[in-house]
Motif scaffolding. Structure first.
Motif, PDB file in Angstrom:
ATOM      1  N   LEU A  40       0.820  -1.216   0.000  1.00  0.00           N
ATOM      2  CA  LEU A  40       0.000   0.000   0.000  1.00  0.00           C
ATOM      3  C   LEU A  40       0.854   1.266   0.000  1.00  0.00           C
ATOM      4  CD1 LEU A  40      -2.765  -1.098   2.544  1.00  0.00           C
ATOM      5  CD2 LEU A  40      -2.803  -1.262   0.052  1.00  0.00           C
ATOM      6  N   ARG A  60       1.805   7.339  -7.046  1.00  0.00           N
ATOM      7  CA  ARG A  60       0.796   7.670  -8.050  1.00  0.00           C
ATOM      8  C   ARG A  60       1.502   8.177  -9.302  1.00  0.00           C
ATOM      9  NH1 ARG A  60      -1.698  12.523  -9.530  1.00  0.00           N
ATOM     10  NH2 ARG A  60      -3.737  12.220 -10.478  1.00  0.00           N
ATOM     11  N   ALA A  62      -9.289  -0.869 -10.442  1.00  0.00           N
ATOM     12  CA  ALA A  62     -10.022  -0.707  -9.185  1.00  0.00           C
ATOM     13  C   ALA A  62      -9.056  -0.521  -8.015  1.00  0.00           C
ATOM     14  CB  ALA A  62     -10.941  -1.908  -8.944  1.00  0.00           C
ATOM     15  N   ALA A  63      -8.011  -1.344  -7.958  1.00  0.00           N
ATOM     16  CA  ALA A  63      -7.037  -1.248  -6.871  1.00  0.00           C
ATOM     17  C   ALA A  63      -6.331   0.103  -6.886  1.00  0.00           C
ATOM     18  CB  ALA A  63      -6.022  -2.391  -6.968  1.00  0.00           C
ATOM     19  N   SER A  64      -5.902   0.537  -8.066  1.00  0.00           N
ATOM     20  CA  SER A  64      -5.210   1.819  -8.177  1.00  0.00           C
ATOM     21  C   SER A  64      -6.152   2.974  -7.845  1.00  0.00           C
ATOM     22  CB  SER A  64      -4.631   1.978  -9.584  1.00  0.00           C
ATOM     23  OG  SER A  64      -3.796   3.099  -9.651  1.00  0.00           O
ATOM     24  N   SER A  65      -7.394   2.876  -8.265  1.00  0.00           N
ATOM     25  CA  SER A  65      -8.380   3.911  -7.954  1.00  0.00           C
ATOM     26  C   SER A  65      -8.569   4.038  -6.444  1.00  0.00           C
ATOM     27  CB  SER A  65      -9.721   3.615  -8.624  1.00  0.00           C
ATOM     28  OG  SER A  65      -9.631   3.756 -10.019  1.00  0.00           O
ATOM     29  N   LEU A  66      -8.662   2.904  -5.765  1.00  0.00           N
ATOM     30  CA  LEU A  66      -8.824   2.923  -4.308  1.00  0.00           C
ATOM     31  C   LEU A  66      -7.560   3.415  -3.614  1.00  0.00           C
ATOM     32  CD1 LEU A  66     -10.754  -0.439  -3.801  1.00  0.00           C
ATOM     33  CD2 LEU A  66     -11.653   1.881  -3.497  1.00  0.00           C
ATOM     34  N   LEU A  67      -6.411   2.911  -4.041  1.00  0.00           N
ATOM     35  CA  LEU A  67      -5.145   3.262  -3.408  1.00  0.00           C
ATOM     36  C   LEU A  67      -4.847   4.759  -3.513  1.00  0.00           C
ATOM     37  CD1 LEU A  67      -2.579   2.185  -1.988  1.00  0.00           C
ATOM     38  CD2 LEU A  67      -1.598   1.827  -4.257  1.00  0.00           C
ATOM     39  N   HIS A  68      -5.160   5.337  -4.660  1.00  0.00           N
ATOM     40  CA  HIS A  68      -4.834   6.742  -4.887  1.00  0.00           C
ATOM     41  C   HIS A  68      -6.046   7.667  -4.802  1.00  0.00           C
ATOM     42  CE1 HIS A  68      -0.798   5.545  -5.742  1.00  0.00           C
ATOM     43  NE2 HIS A  68      -1.229   4.711  -6.670  1.00  0.00           N
ATOM     44  N   ARG A  69      -7.181   7.095  -4.459  1.00  0.00           N
ATOM     45  CA  ARG A  69      -8.424   7.853  -4.279  1.00  0.00           C
ATOM     46  C   ARG A  69      -8.764   8.725  -5.490  1.00  0.00           C
ATOM     47  NH1 ARG A  69      -6.725   8.714   1.691  1.00  0.00           N
ATOM     48  NH2 ARG A  69      -7.762   6.917   2.590  1.00  0.00           N
ATOM     49  N   GLU A  70      -8.782   8.045  -6.652  1.00  0.00           N
ATOM     50  CA  GLU A  70      -9.189   8.741  -7.873  1.00  0.00           C
ATOM     51  C   GLU A  70      -9.949   7.762  -8.772  1.00  0.00           C
ATOM     52  OE1 GLU A  70      -5.997  10.252 -10.263  1.00  0.00           O
ATOM     53  OE2 GLU A  70      -4.764   8.515  -9.859  1.00  0.00           O
ATOM     54  N   ASN A  71     -10.862   8.298  -9.535  1.00  0.00           N
ATOM     55  CA  ASN A  71     -11.713   7.491 -10.390  1.00  0.00           C
ATOM     56  C   ASN A  71     -11.048   7.354 -11.768  1.00  0.00           C
ATOM     57  OD1 ASN A  71     -13.714   6.401 -12.021  1.00  0.00           O
ATOM     58  ND2 ASN A  71     -15.354   7.582 -11.047  1.00  0.00           N
TER      59      ASN A  71
END
Length: 187
Positions: free
Chosen positions: A98, A102, A165-174
């Motif tokens: 984690l 980015r 999905a994982a990258s979106s969650l990890l970096h808090r971006e859509n």
């Protein structure tokens, strides 16, 4: 005097909250390729004419994307996102911890996935074309390879979605929204 966290650019303007990353060609390519792949996959042997037309559409898109990967804007160019296996593994290790950085464009794992998807799709298109030629008409090994590559592409696409999905969650971006709009937050 209180310090503010908003940066002011030269000329007194506030920098944009988002920046353009994905150009229109990359975005249209992405969603059109997805649509044509689904059409080709679900029609298979059942609706041969549609399947073949979708296959030729995919082949055309792939040829255009290969060219765009050389001459397109920065984030579309292969040189901006193709990394060494060592870099990809290091990035995946950071994701597992984690602590992955980015990237404004593709991260190393995303770049590797793009190359894997392109290779699988090119193989699928080539074997599909081979099945229409006199030399390979009815060759079972070509048909089996074509099906294996198509199913492999489906697996890769599933892994791609999980990575997004994982990258979106990890970096808090859509990231799905970014592929629609072409824009990502600047920092």
């Amino acid at each position: 005097m209180a310090l503010t966290h908003e940066a002011i650019e030269a000329g007194g303007t506030v920098p944009p909250a988002t920046v353009k990353v994905w150009d229109p060609f990359v975005r249209v390519f992405h969603w059109t390729l997805l649509t044509l792949f689904v059409i080709a996959f679900v029609t298979g042997d059942e609706i041969e004419g549609v399947h073949i037309a979708a296959g030729y559409g995919i082949a055309t898109l792939l040829a255009l994307r290969l060219a765009w990967g050389v001459v397109g804007p920065h984030h579309a160019r292969f040189s901006s996102f193709v990394r060494s296996p060592r870099d990809v593994l290091a990035y995946l290790r950071d994701v597992a911890n984690l602590k992955a950085p980015r990237y404004l464009g593709h991260n190393p794992a995303g770049g590797a996935m793009i190359m894997a998807l392109l290779a699988a799709l090119i193989g699928t298109a080539v074997t599909g074309y081979m099945m229409t030629t006199d030399a390979y008409w009815g060759a079972k090994w070509v048909e089996k390879l074509h099906e294996a590559l198509a199913h492999g592409t489906l697996v890769l696409a599933g892994l791609h979605v999980l990575g997004v999905a994982a990258s979106s969650l990890l970096h808090r971006e859509n990231l799905v929204k970014a592929m629609w709009t072409g824009r990502k937050r600047s920092s």
